[in-house]
Motif scaffolding. Structure first.
Motif, PDB file in Angstrom:
ATOM      1  N   GLN A 119       0.828  -1.215   0.000  1.00  0.00           N
ATOM      2  CA  GLN A 119       0.000   0.000   0.000  1.00  0.00           C
ATOM      3  C   GLN A 119       0.863   1.266   0.000  1.00  0.00           C
ATOM      4  OE1 GLN A 119      -0.320  -2.606   2.026  1.00  0.00           O
ATOM      5  NE2 GLN A 119      -2.473  -3.153   2.351  1.00  0.00           N
ATOM      6  N   TRP A 120       2.082   1.153   0.563  1.00  0.00           N
ATOM      7  CA  TRP A 120       2.989   2.301   0.596  1.00  0.00           C
ATOM      8  C   TRP A 120       3.498   2.675  -0.797  1.00  0.00           C
ATOM      9  CZ3 TRP A 120       5.298   5.264   4.652  1.00  0.00           C
ATOM     10  CH2 TRP A 120       4.742   5.030   5.916  1.00  0.00           C
ATOM     11  N   THR A 121       3.242   1.817  -1.774  1.00  0.00           N
ATOM     12  CA  THR A 121       3.634   2.116  -3.149  1.00  0.00           C
ATOM     13  C   THR A 121       2.893   3.340  -3.668  1.00  0.00           C
ATOM     14  OG1 THR A 121       3.955  -0.268  -3.463  1.00  0.00           O
ATOM     15  CG2 THR A 121       3.949   1.060  -5.423  1.00  0.00           C
ATOM     16  N   LEU A 122       1.874   3.774  -2.970  1.00  0.00           N
ATOM     17  CA  LEU A 122       1.170   5.007  -3.329  1.00  0.00           C
ATOM     18  C   LEU A 122       2.148   6.137  -3.609  1.00  0.00           C
ATOM     19  CD1 LEU A 122      -1.602   6.642  -3.336  1.00  0.00           C
ATOM     20  CD2 LEU A 122      -1.009   7.218  -0.959  1.00  0.00           C
ATOM     21  N   PHE A 123       3.190   6.248  -2.793  1.00  0.00           N
ATOM     22  CA  PHE A 123       4.133   7.360  -2.920  1.00  0.00           C
ATOM     23  C   PHE A 123       5.008   7.253  -4.174  1.00  0.00           C
ATOM     24  CE2 PHE A 123       3.143   7.184   1.604  1.00  0.00           C
ATOM     25  CZ  PHE A 123       2.813   8.500   1.845  1.00  0.00           C
ATOM     26  N   ASP A 124       5.067   6.086  -4.778  1.00  0.00           N
ATOM     27  CA  ASP A 124       5.871   5.908  -5.984  1.00  0.00           C
ATOM     28  C   ASP A 124       5.111   6.272  -7.256  1.00  0.00           C
ATOM     29  OD1 ASP A 124       8.001   5.051  -4.487  1.00  0.00           O
ATOM     30  OD2 ASP A 124       7.662   2.919  -4.822  1.00  0.00           O
ATOM     31  N   LEU A 125       3.794   6.399  -7.169  1.00  0.00           N
ATOM     32  CA  LEU A 125       3.018   6.693  -8.366  1.00  0.00           C
ATOM     33  C   LEU A 125       3.435   8.038  -8.957  1.00  0.00           C
ATOM     34  CD1 LEU A 125      -0.581   5.622  -7.256  1.00  0.00           C
ATOM     35  CD2 LEU A 125       0.871   4.468  -8.945  1.00  0.00           C
ATOM     36  N   GLY A 145      -2.227   8.856   5.778  1.00  0.00           N
ATOM     37  CA  GLY A 145      -1.139   8.717   6.745  1.00  0.00           C
ATOM     38  C   GLY A 145      -1.492   7.833   7.922  1.00  0.00           C
ATOM     39  N   GLY A 146      -2.676   8.046   8.489  1.00  0.00           N
ATOM     40  CA  GLY A 146      -3.095   7.233   9.637  1.00  0.00           C
ATOM     41  C   GLY A 146      -3.156   5.765   9.302  1.00  0.00           C
ATOM     42  N   LYS A 147      -3.703   5.465   8.145  1.00  0.00           N
ATOM     43  CA  LYS A 147      -3.840   4.070   7.718  1.00  0.00           C
ATOM     44  C   LYS A 147      -2.481   3.424   7.460  1.00  0.00           C
ATOM     45  CE  LYS A 147      -6.301   1.238   4.301  1.00  0.00           C
ATOM     46  NZ  LYS A 147      -7.279   1.249   3.198  1.00  0.00           N
ATOM     47  N   LEU A 148      -1.592   4.150   6.781  1.00  0.00           N
ATOM     48  CA  LEU A 148      -0.291   3.585   6.419  1.00  0.00           C
ATOM     49  C   LEU A 148       0.600   3.368   7.642  1.00  0.00           C
ATOM     50  CD1 LEU A 148       0.416   5.610   3.153  1.00  0.00           C
ATOM     51  CD2 LEU A 148      -0.250   3.208   3.327  1.00  0.00           C
ATOM     52  N   PHE A 149       0.624   4.314   8.559  1.00  0.00           N
ATOM     53  CA  PHE A 149       1.469   4.165   9.742  1.00  0.00           C
ATOM     54  C   PHE A 149       0.947   3.070  10.673  1.00  0.00           C
ATOM     55  CE2 PHE A 149       3.565   8.579   9.571  1.00  0.00           C
ATOM     56  CZ  PHE A 149       4.769   8.031   9.149  1.00  0.00           C
ATOM     57  N   THR A 150      -0.358   2.923  10.759  1.00  0.00           N
ATOM     58  CA  THR A 150      -0.923   1.886  11.621  1.00  0.00           C
ATOM     59  C   THR A 150      -0.507   0.485  11.172  1.00  0.00           C
ATOM     60  OG1 THR A 150      -2.819   3.283  12.156  1.00  0.00           O
ATOM     61  CG2 THR A 150      -3.076   0.929  12.531  1.00  0.00           C
ATOM     62  N   MET A 151      -0.363   0.301   9.865  1.00  0.00           N
ATOM     63  CA  MET A 151       0.041  -1.004   9.331  1.00  0.00           C
ATOM     64  C   MET A 151       1.371  -1.482   9.912  1.00  0.00           C
ATOM     65  SD  MET A 151      -0.728  -0.537   5.283  1.00  0.00           S
ATOM     66  CE  MET A 151      -2.381  -0.209   4.672  1.00  0.00           C
ATOM     67  N   LEU A 152       2.280  -0.561  10.150  1.00  0.00           N
ATOM     68  CA  LEU A 152       3.635  -0.925  10.567  1.00  0.00           C
ATOM     69  C   LEU A 152       3.665  -1.662  11.903  1.00  0.00           C
ATOM     70  CD1 LEU A 152       5.514   2.402   9.676  1.00  0.00           C
ATOM     71  CD2 LEU A 152       5.323   0.335   8.289  1.00  0.00           C
ATOM     72  N   GLU A 153       2.676  -1.396  12.735  1.00  0.00           N
ATOM     73  CA  GLU A 153       2.676  -1.972  14.078  1.00  0.00           C
ATOM     74  C   GLU A 153       2.607  -3.496  14.056  1.00  0.00           C
ATOM     75  OE1 GLU A 153      -0.501  -0.024  16.114  1.00  0.00           O
ATOM     76  OE2 GLU A 153       0.294   1.988  15.703  1.00  0.00           O
ATOM     77  N   GLU A 154       2.072  -4.062  12.965  1.00  0.00           N
ATOM     78  CA  GLU A 154       2.006  -5.522  12.846  1.00  0.00           C
ATOM     79  C   GLU A 154       3.391  -6.157  12.806  1.00  0.00           C
ATOM     80  OE1 GLU A 154      -0.199  -6.324   9.348  1.00  0.00           O
ATOM     81  OE2 GLU A 154      -1.988  -5.236   9.993  1.00  0.00           O
ATOM     82  N   GLN A 155       4.396  -5.381  12.391  1.00  0.00           N
ATOM     83  CA  GLN A 155       5.766  -5.887  12.261  1.00  0.00           C
ATOM     84  C   GLN A 155       6.687  -5.346  13.365  1.00  0.00           C
ATOM     85  OE1 GLN A 155       6.893  -8.061   9.991  1.00  0.00           O
ATOM     86  NE2 GLN A 155       5.005  -8.252   8.811  1.00  0.00           N
ATOM     87  N   ASN A 333      -5.477  -2.650  -7.210  1.00  0.00           N
ATOM     88  CA  ASN A 333      -5.703  -3.747  -6.260  1.00  0.00           C
ATOM     89  C   ASN A 333      -4.589  -3.829  -5.221  1.00  0.00           C
ATOM     90  OD1 ASN A 333      -8.081  -4.503  -7.504  1.00  0.00           O
ATOM     91  ND2 ASN A 333      -7.089  -5.969  -8.868  1.00  0.00           N
ATOM     92  N   GLU A 334      -3.359  -3.567  -5.650  1.00  0.00           N
ATOM     93  CA  GLU A 334      -2.208  -3.694  -4.760  1.00  0.00           C
ATOM     94  C   GLU A 334      -2.148  -2.545  -3.745  1.00  0.00           C
ATOM     95  OE1 GLU A 334       2.634  -4.070  -5.248  1.00  0.00           O
ATOM     96  OE2 GLU A 334       1.322  -4.888  -6.780  1.00  0.00           O
ATOM     97  N   ILE A 335      -2.331  -1.341  -4.227  1.00  0.00           N
ATOM     98  CA  ILE A 335      -2.258  -0.166  -3.350  1.00  0.00           C
ATOM     99  C   ILE A 335      -3.589   0.049  -2.630  1.00  0.00           C
ATOM    100  CG2 ILE A 335      -1.967   2.341  -3.291  1.00  0.00           C
ATOM    101  CD1 ILE A 335      -0.146   2.059  -5.741  1.00  0.00           C
ATOM    102  N   GLY A 336      -4.659  -0.117  -3.373  1.00  0.00           N
ATOM    103  CA  GLY A 336      -5.992   0.169  -2.850  1.00  0.00           C
ATOM    104  C   GLY A 336      -6.560   1.386  -3.561  1.00  0.00           C
ATOM    105  N   LYS A 337      -7.666   1.192  -4.238  1.00  0.00           N
ATOM    106  CA  LYS A 337      -8.289   2.302  -4.964  1.00  0.00           C
ATOM    107  C   LYS A 337      -8.679   3.419  -4.004  1.00  0.00           C
ATOM    108  CE  LYS A 337     -11.753   3.193  -8.560  1.00  0.00           C
ATOM    109  NZ  LYS A 337     -12.271   4.445  -7.959  1.00  0.00           N
ATOM    110  N   ASP A 338      -9.011   3.056  -2.770  1.00  0.00           N
ATOM    111  CA  ASP A 338      -9.390   4.078  -1.793  1.00  0.00           C
ATOM    112  C   ASP A 338      -8.236   5.024  -1.492  1.00  0.00           C
ATOM    113  OD1 ASP A 338      -8.018   1.931  -0.611  1.00  0.00           O
ATOM    114  OD2 ASP A 338      -8.873   2.355   1.372  1.00  0.00           O
TER     115      ASP A 338
END
Length: 347
Positions: A119-125, A145-155, A333-338
């Motif tokens: 999903q972080w690939t958004l910044f490469d577009l 930002g909130g969504k992307l940073f929250t993902m990191l906590e899983e790792q 699909n990879e990044i998320g249309k949202d």
């Protein structure tokens, strides 16, 4: 009798030694516990900060600024050791080092984070963000930002901030002004499916390569060119081995400041507050100064006289937009249309 007396004296001496050791051990344990609870402990907390660029880039200067402020705001309880220019880890290795707590801070490019979260690939577009202010709005929004940073906590990672480097320009030994000029050129990219697709869309041959290897590859003609911010081009002296620089502003380059979640959450409260204050001030400084630094170093590139600067007209830039943004649908699909739609809505 004498032998028995000597044995008794030796036993008494041993008991005294053991008792003394036990007392010192209890004192040491109490001291350690006091330190952990915010009491007086002379032992400094070491924070190793690893990054891959030079000290005179926005990220390099920010790392040094954070070091100074962090040590000041924690009253010397923290020592920040900064390791620039890939001295410890390359970008592609640093997240694992953070997870293992081998380093405590890193600021890898967002492309590096995509290895864990696509999903972080958004910044490469290409052309997804209008300007730096647009990026700041995205990172401050819960939808992006909130969504992307929250993902990191899983790792066991914790995202602390986003630092700007700026927008990327094209550099090459072959002039690039129109999408057709890309055809056949071998161009370095960070390891990113989106960046590879971006260049394939205009007929170029993308070549993933570590940042520290780019200068020698350009010098030896292994690659024709690549994309980078002006500060990275100048600080790595790429302009000395590149004939052309096209001011395209086609893609954003930013850095996610990341730490080990267990390490950060385990810090004494006063120390963590001091570090958060230092980080907030540094992030504000980066936002205000990264653009200025890139502009200053563009002037230095011009003064060097080794590289021809190509300026695009609005029509020419629009041709790049039309040619490159066709890849958006490929990554919905990879990044998320949202996420893509949320970024586009900020324009």
């Amino acid at each position: 009798m004498k032998k028995w007396l000597m044995m008794m004296l030796a036993a008494a001496l041993m008991i005294g030694i053991l008792a003394g050791c036990g007392a010192r051990s209890q004192q040491n344990n109490a001291s350690n516990e006091s330190g952990e609870n915010g009491g007086a402990s002379d032992e400094k907390i070491i924070i190793k900060f690893s990054h891959v660029v030079a000290e005179n880039t926005p990220k390099g200067q920010a790392a040094e600024m954070f070091k100074e402020l962090a040590e000041e705001y924690t009253n010397g309880k923290v020592e920040v050791q900064v390791f620039p220019n890939s001295q410890l880890y390359k970008d592609e290795d640093v997240l694992a080092a953070i997870q293992q707590n081998n380093v405590q801070l890193a600021a890898p490019s967002t492309s590096v984070v995509t290895k864990l979260y696509p999903q972080w690939t958004l910044f490469d577009l290409p052309f997804i963000f209008k300007d730096e202010e647009n990026v700041q709005k995205a990172m401050e929004s819960p939808e992006i930002g909130g969504k992307l940073f929250t993902m990191l906590e899983e790792q066991n990672l914790l995202g602390l901030a986003m630092w700007d480097n700026g927008f990327k320009q094209m550099h090459s030994n072959k002039a690039i002004k129109t999408p057709a000029d890309f055809k056949g050129q071998k161009l370095r990219v960070m390891s990113s499916k989106v960046l590879e697709a971006q260049f394939k869309a205009v007929g170029a041959n993308p070549t993933p390569m570590a940042f520290g290897e780019v200068y020698s590859a350009l010098e030896q003609g292994v690659i024709d060119g690549g994309e980078n911010t002006l500060s990275n081009v100048y600080s790595q002296k790429m302009h000395e081995v590149q004939k052309y620089l096209t001011m395209s502003n086609h893609g954003y380059l930013g850095y996610a400041v990341i730490t080990n979640a267990d390490f950060w959450n385990g810090l004494p409260e006063d120390v963590r507050q001091g570090l958060e204050k230092a980080l907030a001030e540094t992030t504000d400084w980066v936002r205000e100064n990264s653009k200025r630094l890139n502009e200053e170093q563009l002037e230095l590139i011009k003064q060097a006289g080794t590289t021809e600067i190509i300026e695009l007209t609005e029509e020419e830039r629009q041709a790049w937009v039309d040619a490159m943004t066709v890849i958006y649908s490929e990554f919905e699909n990879e990044i998320g249309k949202d996420l893509i739609d949320a970024a586009k809505a900020l324009w």
